[in-house]
Design an enzyme around this catalytic site. Structure first.
Site, PDB file in Angstrom:
ATOM      1  N   GLU A 110       0.825  -1.199   0.000  1.00 28.43           N
ATOM      2  CA  GLU A 110       0.000   0.000   0.000  1.00 28.43           C
ATOM      3  C   GLU A 110       0.863   1.255   0.000  1.00 28.43           C
ATOM      4  OE1 GLU A 110      -4.028  -1.375   2.137  1.00 28.43           O
ATOM      5  OE2 GLU A 110      -2.332  -1.339   3.482  1.00 28.43           O
ATOM      6  N   CYS A 154       3.649   8.344   1.509  1.00 27.26           N
ATOM      7  CA  CYS A 154       4.209   7.314   2.384  1.00 27.26           C
ATOM      8  C   CYS A 154       4.321   6.028   1.566  1.00 27.26           C
ATOM      9  CB  CYS A 154       3.278   7.133   3.585  1.00 27.26           C
ATOM     10  SG  CYS A 154       3.845   5.876   4.723  1.00 27.26           S
ATOM     11  N   CYS A 166       6.458  -7.700   6.689  1.00 30.00           N
ATOM     12  CA  CYS A 166       7.692  -7.323   7.387  1.00 30.00           C
ATOM     13  C   CYS A 166       8.049  -8.452   8.335  1.00 30.00           C
ATOM     14  CB  CYS A 166       7.472  -6.027   8.173  1.00 30.00           C
ATOM     15  SG  CYS A 166       8.945  -5.475   9.057  1.00 30.00           S
ATOM     16  N   CYS A 223       7.008  -6.414  15.183  1.00 33.57           N
ATOM     17  CA  CYS A 223       6.653  -5.495  16.272  1.00 33.57           C
ATOM     18  C   CYS A 223       5.191  -5.758  16.645  1.00 33.57           C
ATOM     19  CB  CYS A 223       6.838  -4.041  15.835  1.00 33.57           C
ATOM     20  SG  CYS A 223       8.508  -3.704  15.249  1.00 33.57           S
ATOM     21  N   CYS A 257       2.067  -3.527  15.335  1.00 34.48           N
ATOM     22  CA  CYS A 257       2.023  -3.127  13.929  1.00 34.48           C
ATOM     23  C   CYS A 257       1.279  -4.153  13.073  1.00 34.48           C
ATOM     24  CB  CYS A 257       3.459  -2.961  13.426  1.00 34.48           C
ATOM     25  SG  CYS A 257       3.567  -2.651  11.659  1.00 34.48           S
ATOM     26  N   CYS A 314      -0.344   5.324  10.147  1.00 34.90           N
ATOM     27  CA  CYS A 314       0.862   4.588  10.540  1.00 34.90           C
ATOM     28  C   CYS A 314       0.521   3.233  11.121  1.00 34.90           C
ATOM     29  CB  CYS A 314       1.591   5.341  11.641  1.00 34.90           C
ATOM     30  SG  CYS A 314       2.525   6.709  11.062  1.00 34.90           S
TER      31      CYS A 314
HETATM   32  N1  SAH Z   1       9.656  -0.413   9.525  1.00 34.66           N
HETATM   33  C1  SAH Z   1       9.894   0.955   9.727  1.00 34.66           C
HETATM   34  C2  SAH Z   1       9.027   1.874   8.906  1.00 34.66           C
HETATM   35  C3  SAH Z   1       7.585   1.503   8.735  1.00 34.66           C
HETATM   36  S1  SAH Z   1       6.568   1.694  10.144  1.00 34.66           S
HETATM   37  C4  SAH Z   1       9.809   1.286  11.195  1.00 34.66           C
HETATM   38  O1  SAH Z   1       9.342   0.450  11.950  1.00 34.66           O
HETATM   39  O2  SAH Z   1      10.235   2.363  11.571  1.00 34.66           O
HETATM   40  C5  SAH Z   1       6.417   3.469  10.302  1.00 34.66           C
HETATM   41  C6  SAH Z   1       6.112   3.923  11.710  1.00 34.66           C
HETATM   42  O3  SAH Z   1       4.789   3.524  12.138  1.00 34.66           O
HETATM   43  C7  SAH Z   1       7.074   3.341  12.737  1.00 34.66           C
HETATM   44  O4  SAH Z   1       7.493   4.304  13.653  1.00 34.66           O
HETATM   45  C8  SAH Z   1       6.206   2.315  13.419  1.00 34.66           C
HETATM   46  O5  SAH Z   1       6.678   1.992  14.691  1.00 34.66           O
HETATM   47  C9  SAH Z   1       4.880   3.014  13.446  1.00 34.66           C
HETATM   48  N2  SAH Z   1       3.754   2.123  13.721  1.00 34.66           N
HETATM   49  C10 SAH Z   1       3.676   0.792  13.520  1.00 34.66           C
HETATM   50  N3  SAH Z   1       2.464   0.335  13.887  1.00 34.66           N
HETATM   51  C11 SAH Z   1       1.759   1.399  14.323  1.00 34.66           C
HETATM   52  C12 SAH Z   1       0.421   1.559  14.797  1.00 34.66           C
HETATM   53  N4  SAH Z   1      -0.431   0.555  14.847  1.00 34.66           N
HETATM   54  N5  SAH Z   1       0.033   2.815  15.132  1.00 34.66           N
HETATM   55  C13 SAH Z   1       0.880   3.859  15.011  1.00 34.66           C
HETATM   56  N6  SAH Z   1       2.125   3.759  14.558  1.00 34.66           N
HETATM   57  C14 SAH Z   1       2.576   2.546  14.212  1.00 34.66           C
HETATM   58 FE1  SF4 Z   2       8.032  -3.856  10.444  1.00 35.77          FE
HETATM   59 FE2  SF4 Z   2       5.889  -2.712  11.452  1.00 35.77          FE
HETATM   60 FE3  SF4 Z   2       7.997  -3.136  13.008  1.00 35.77          FE
HETATM   61 FE4  SF4 Z   2       8.136  -1.269  11.069  1.00 35.77          FE
HETATM   62  S1  SF4 Z   2       6.796  -1.235  12.890  1.00 35.77           S
HETATM   63  S2  SF4 Z   2       9.651  -2.834  11.573  1.00 35.77           S
HETATM   64  S3  SF4 Z   2       6.850  -2.233   9.524  1.00 35.77           S
HETATM   65  S4  SF4 Z   2       6.736  -4.712  12.066  1.00 35.77           S
END
Ligand code: SAH
Ligand code: SF4
Length: 371
Positions: free
Chosen positions: A98, A111, A118, A122, A125, A350
């Protein structure tokens, strides 16, 4: 089956030099490749028929032996009165990615995704729940920017994209080489000509990637997903912390700052009563403020109220707790803002990008490349 290899060559994967080589092999005069490159990256054509300065026979051969991008637009969704748009693209292996375009009165941010899914897992996410489905090629990364450029041209031709953030699906530094090739292509003054200072890459904290970026020739901005001020909590939320714990991450960040003199952003997702207490805010302030032996980090903290997605027990911090957390940091002299989200209702904010129609990939997942 390697679906990518069985497909015609994607022209967005090529540098100008590579296009020159290709057309040279086809006995074309040298300026033809530059004409094609301009059509791709200055005029943003989405059909070879629009490249009217190329001879019909060449267009025909290009149509037969190459392809103009390998992203298949499945659908777009609109929110915020059409000013936020999310595109869902299908890849050759059936996985989807996306891209989100956010338009403001005088600027626009895109974005972009660097991987389908991924591997970092995390817990907060949506993308992380998918596992890694594919490392995007440079062409697949670049093509997202071209989609956004064409889309913006329809919404408001008076403005152009001002900011590009690699904060979509995936971890850019786990796909460093292809991501960097896309950065170079988008930056190329002979082509798309997008300023490096207008690009920001966000990382989960892959230390080798941070060290590589510090030595990179283009001044890309760096954002680091921190989300917790101590290793116990950070490892619970972000498994990668066991490999690159906070001390190591901050050492690499300090090295990056001293090498580039650029301010980094720390992103901090706020989860209700999980990582949003005033005590943790104070611990974060101590971490970033420096000590007698360490100068303060040249940084900015970006608080992100967590965006929900189905199937997790987590909760978004309530507003009062967000503001209290921010106040502790501000009182400690640390620049800190709260991110204003766009597109929550279309799951475009995000961490919500999971491709709700994520189709089962037909090819084996790419292996994880930790740089
Ligand atoms: N993988 C990279 C970039 C993609 S995620 C990273 O983790 O930095 C982009 C941002 O969105 C990151 O700061 C991530 O921690 C945040 N993010 C992930 N899941 C989220 C959620 N459910 N709500 C808000 N931010 C989130
Ligand atoms: Fe991957 Fe989501 Fe963690 Fe970014 S926040 S590294 S996209 S699992």
């Amino acid at each position: 089956m390697n679906t990518e290899a069985s497909q015609p060559f994607d022209v967005y994967n090529a540098t100008l030099t590579e296009l020159e080589q290709l057309l040279h092999n086809w006995q074309q005069p040298p300026f033809r490749a530059r004409q094609l490159y301009r059509q791709l990256y200055v005029n943003w054509i989405d059909d070879l028929a629009q490249a009217t300065d190329l001879p019909a026979a060449l267009r025909e051969r290009l149509a037969q032996e190459t392809r103009l991008g390998s992203l298949e637009l499945v659908h777009t969704q609109h929110a915020d009165a059409g000013m936020t748009r999310k595109a869902l693209f299908k890849l050759d292996n059936g996985a989807v990615v996306e891209t989100v375009l956010m338009v403001y009165p005088e600027r626009a941010t895109v974005c972009i995704s660097t991987q389908a899914g991924c591997a970092m897992g995390c817990v907060f996410c949506a993308t992380g729940t998918l596992g890694l489905l594919k490392n995007l090629t440079s062409g697949e990364i670049v093509a997202q920017m071209l989609w956004a450029s064409r889309e913006l041209r329809q919404i408001n031709p008076q403005i152009s994209i001002t900011n590009l953030v690699f904060m979509g699906m995936g971890e850019p530094f786990a796909n460093y080489d292809r991501w960097w090739a896309a950065v170079e292509r988008l930056h190329d003054p002979q082509g798309f000509n997008f300023g490096a200072r207008r690009m920001t890459v966000s990382t989960v904290g892959l230390v080798p990637g941070i060290r590589r970026l510090a030595d990179a020739p283009l001044p890309i901005n760096l954002a680091i997903s921190l989300h917790a001020p101590n290793d116990a909590l950070r490892s619970e939320l972000m498994p990668i912390n066991t490999r690159y714990p906070i001390a190591e991450l901050l050492a690499a960040t300090r090295a990056y700052i001293s090498r580039t003199r650029r301010r980094v952003s720390f992103e901090y997702v706020l989860l209700n009563e999980r990582n949003d207490t005033p005590e943790l805010a104070a611990e974060l302030a101590t971490l970033l403020r420096g000590s007698r032996t360490q100068p303060p980090l040249l940084c900015h903290v970006n608080l992100i109220p967590w965006n929900p997605f189905p199937g997790t027990p987590l909760n978004r911090s309530i507003r009062k707790r967000v503001l209290a957390f921010q106040q502790v940091l501000i009182d400690a002299g640390i620049a800190c803002t709260v991110r204003v989200e766009r597109g929550v209702e279309i799951a475009a904010a995000c961490g919500q990008l999971a491709g709700h129609t994520q189709l089962k990939p037909t090819a084996a997942p790419a292996s994880l490349e930790i740089v």
